[in-house]
Scaffold this active site. Structure first.
Site, short mmCIF file in Angstrom:
data_model
loop_
_atom_site.label_atom_id
_atom_site.label_comp_id
_atom_site.label_asym_id
_atom_site.label_seq_id
_atom_site.Cartn_x
_atom_site.Cartn_y
_atom_site.Cartn_z
NE ARG A 280 -3.63 -0.13 2.62
CZ ARG A 280 -4.66 -0.38 1.84
NH1 ARG A 280 -5.32 -1.04 1.13
NH2 ARG A 280 -5.71 0.81 1.94
CG HIS A 452 -0.91 -27.32 33.11
ND1 HIS A 452 -0.12 -27.64 31.81
CD2 HIS A 452 -1.39 -28.62 33.35
CE1 HIS A 452 -0.24 -29.08 31.67
NE2 HIS A 452 -1.33 -29.46 32.46
#
Ligand code: FAD
Ligand code: AMP
Length: 475
Positions: A280, A452
């Site tokens: 761009r 965890h």
């Protein structure tokens, strides 16, 4: 008579609208001018990001991911359906609904913060005067600002010989609005946008060929990551042709013929649709009056210093129209910083900790330096890594592909870069951005408790591995 404002923002993308809201929060009388018009013919602030960029691409990436998983991944979970089908107009309508909700939300936020919104084209004149040409063709309105923030964004680059026609040869706008799944899709440029939009249509069944001029895949990313990603995307059916320069394209009988040049010489491809995603460029058409005094760089960016000030006192510029990465969060942070500087507050942006994300599946995300950049700069570093294949949560979710790679200074242990290829990398990278922003060390991350089972344990393990003490892999 011109209406007077303390801040006038030209452009209502993530750079402009965020700057306007922050300026108004700080008690400054603020106007925001944006000329984007939505599919319904109404003002649609939010710029490229909300209308034809970040958000609609993610909406289609999510839809196409569901479809792809239904066909290729749910079987392993014992889930089957007789026949999966994709209703493209419904998928596009859902995407348009998401866009409408968010752009409507921006309008509400501007209103709620008492920002005066002008739907039209703003042009900067002398002494911080601004002319607004309303999008509905009404009379030109004159405004006068103590400060002006230019946030006019960017537009796709067009390659000579490959003209957009909006139907067969398209940019991001067209590729977000196909009304059916093209049988074959050519994508010029295997950068972020090409990979994301290529993934969408590949998952829905298009045969996608990416034509990339550079010999290296994702040259900006760390090489260990880009190598793994290239392998994974190939497995998904994406055909990535590196070292292939597109020379021209023409439409004949509803097909796009593309001529290319690679190491073997000249060649041709024929596609149903062609997406041009070769980068761009800053957009400043009609923005700067001849006598406004704002200078552009040779590459067409608005010239700014490291505090986003242009060559004219009181005129600032942020986002894709200035130097730095063309990313929405970078634009927004610049917008906030400029509003705060105008209000007399201290503000600073750390360009070194701007995160990058590619929303493929798996995702790619990184912050800081790559190993190649550290080598080129002669920096002494240590490396730690951890594969998601050894992470319990990744395996449970069927996301075994990818890895985390961490780089830290040999002497100080300061984290210099983190590179992730894996599920939810876009979210995981935030922890690393925070650590780097606080000048954290790999030991800091190694000592922090990670829940965890989570994907973030792979970051923990990479930090441990950097010190030769990973638990769930050999060191
Ligand atoms: P823009 O968003 O371009 O907004 C500028 C606005 O100003 C536009 O509405 C324009 O119409 C208006 N304007 C221009 N000139 C004038 C004028 N003279 N008067 C009035 N209005 C004017 N970035 C990410 O961080 N994450 C992503 O996932 C991501 N995905 C992307 C996907 C695609 C397909 C594309 C194309 C881009 C993506 N980007 C992404 C990049 C991101 O969209 C841009 O970095 C971001 O929009 C830049 O914000 P900005 O405010 O500088 O400009
Ligand atoms: P990005 O800037 O991330 O959108 O990536 C754009 C990509 O397009 C870059 O990797 C360029 O090398 C590539 N590119 C630019 N011009 C051409 C071209 N003519 N043919 C093929 N690839 C190109």
């Amino acid at each position: 008579m011109s209406e007077k404002f303390e801040v006038i923002v030209i452009g209502g993308g993530p750079g402009g609208y965020v700057a306007a809201i922050r300026a108004a929060q700080l008690g400054l009388k603020t106007a925001c001018i944006d000329n984007y018009t939505g599919k319904d013919g109404k003002p649609s602030p939010g710029g490229t990001c909300l209308n034809v960029g970040c958000i609609p691409s993610k909406a289609l990436l999510d839809s196409s991911k569901h479809f792809h998983h239904l066909q290729h991944e749910y079987g392993a979970h014992g889930i089957s359906v007789k026949e999966a089908a994709i209703d493209v107009p419904q998928m596009i309508a859902r995407k348009d609904g998401v866009v409408k909700k968010l752009t409507g939300g921006v309008s509400q936020l501007l209103k709620g913060n008492k920002v005066s919104f002008y739907h039209g084209k703003g042009r900067l004149g002398v002494d911080r005067s601004v002319q607004v040409t309303p999008a509905d063709g009404g009379d030109v309105v004159s405004l006068q600002g103590d400060n002006i923030i230019l946030a006019s964004g960017s537009v796709p680059i067009e390659i000579p010989g490959v003209a957009f026609d909006g139907e067969f040869i398209v940019d991001n706008v067209g590729a977000l609005d196909f009304d059916h799944v093209p049988e074959t899709l050519g994508v010029i440029g295997a950068g972020v946008i090409g990979l994301e939009l290529g993934s969408v249509w590949n998952r829905l069944g298009s045969k996608v060929i990416l034509l990339e001029a550079l010999p290296d895949f994702l040259a900006l990313a760390d090489k260990d990551i880009s190598k793994q990603a290239a392998r994974e995307f190939k497995k998904q059916g994406m055909d990535i042709r590196l070292g292939t320069m597109v020379k021209s394209a023409s439409v004949e009988n509803g097909k796009v013929n593309v001529t290319v040049e690679d190491a073997k010489g000249k060649g041709t491809h024929t596609f149903d649709r062609l997406l041009v995603s070769v980068g761009r460029k800053p957009y400043t058409d009609g923005l700067l009056g001849d006598d406004c005094g704002v200078r552009l760089t040779d590459s067409g960016q608005i010239e700014v210093n490291d505090q986003s000030q242009t060559s004219v006192a009181g005129v600032w510029a942020v986002g894709d129209c200035v130097r730095g990465p063309m990313l929405a969060h970078k634009a927004s942070e610049e917008g906030i910083a400029v509003a705060e500087l105008i209000a007399g507050k201290p503000a600073h942006i750390h360009f070194d900790t701007v995160p990058w994300v590619v929303y493929t599946d798996p995702e790619i995300a990184w912050v800081g330096k790559t190993e190649q950049e550290l080598q080129a700069a002669d920096v002494e570093y240590r490396t730690g890594s951890f594969p998601f294949a050894a992470n319990g949560r990744a395996l449970a979710g069927g996301h075994a592909a990818g890895m985390v790679k961490m780089l830290a200074d040999t002497e100080s242990d300061e984290i210099l870069g983190v590179h992730i290829f894996g599920a939810n990398a876009s979210e995981l990278i935030s922890e690393c951005v925070v650590a780097m922003e606080f000048q954290g060390s790999s030991e800091d991350l190694a000592r922090i408790i990670h829940a965890h089972p989570t994907l973030s344990e792979a970051i923990h393990e990479a930090a441990l591995h950097l010190d030769g003490r990973a638990i769930h892999r050999g060191n």
